[in-house]
Scaffold this motif. Sequence first.
Motif: not given
Length: 297
Positions: A235-264
């Motif tokens: 599903l996250p890789f479907r963002s390459l084809f502008l899949h709505p749910l896949g794009t949201i999951v990919a961006l939200a997951g990447a933002g979560l990873v960055a947020w956890l990295t900053i706080n940790a």
Amino acid sequence: MRRGSLGWLLRHEVRVRWRELTGETKPSTLLLAGIGIVAVAHMILLSIAWSLGDLIQTPLPPESVLLAALVVLVFFPFGVATGVNHAVVALFDRGDLDLLVSSPLSSRVVFASRVVAVAASVFVGLGLFMLPIGSLGLMLGVPQLLGVVPTLVALSLVSASAGMLITLLLVRWLGPRRARTSAQLLAAFTGMLLFLATQIPAFLGDDTDITAGIANALRHFEPGDALAPDSLVWLPFRSLFLHPLGTIVALAGAGLVAWLTINALHSSFAHGIGLSEGRRVTRRTGDTPVRFAQRGA
């Protein structure tokens, strides 16, 4: 823009990065080099697109998501290596670490600005090779490939976060000087491994046992299996084809990873963990008696 905010620091980061780029190279030279790289990338991608045939068409077949996953997984090691190199420069080569940590600014904000700046550098570096996928999609009548933009944003954030983590670990274990050399070797080693991976079919030849093993592995990607093209794993890789749910999951997951990295890691960044090897330990004057010369100044 409020002083000391994340946006204020990011504007400073952009100004410093531009001065670093144009310090030894003229802006016109950088522009011509970028145009040349993008043109070569377009030619390479166009030849690949013609060879893929039915995988790149409208509507996109389900198997195309496996191709999107392959693209992301191929560029991810390059993104991490680029993130490590830029993280070493951003954290330790500029010489402003002590000033920023000792300032009234929050260490979390300072570290977040460095993570976002590294992610922007990764975006520019990988974008020279990935963004032509979007323009190529427009030329081939597949506008869904414009999803390469959000995919590249997510990939840059994850690569920058991984690069920061690896950099702090290298500096803690090896020191700032050796960490920079190790980061450069890591980038070269990553490129060598990916080149060797492209030569695997030539190395295998007509070995029937290995060919049978690959065929058995590919059965897991057939419809109905756990790794089928319609599985949620992709599903996250479907963002390459502008899949709505896949794009949201990919961006939200990447933002979560960055947020956890900053706080940790912002506390480790603030306390300068791993910098002791790059500094000399000085004794206090009260530890040993001080003797003055009888003559001279």
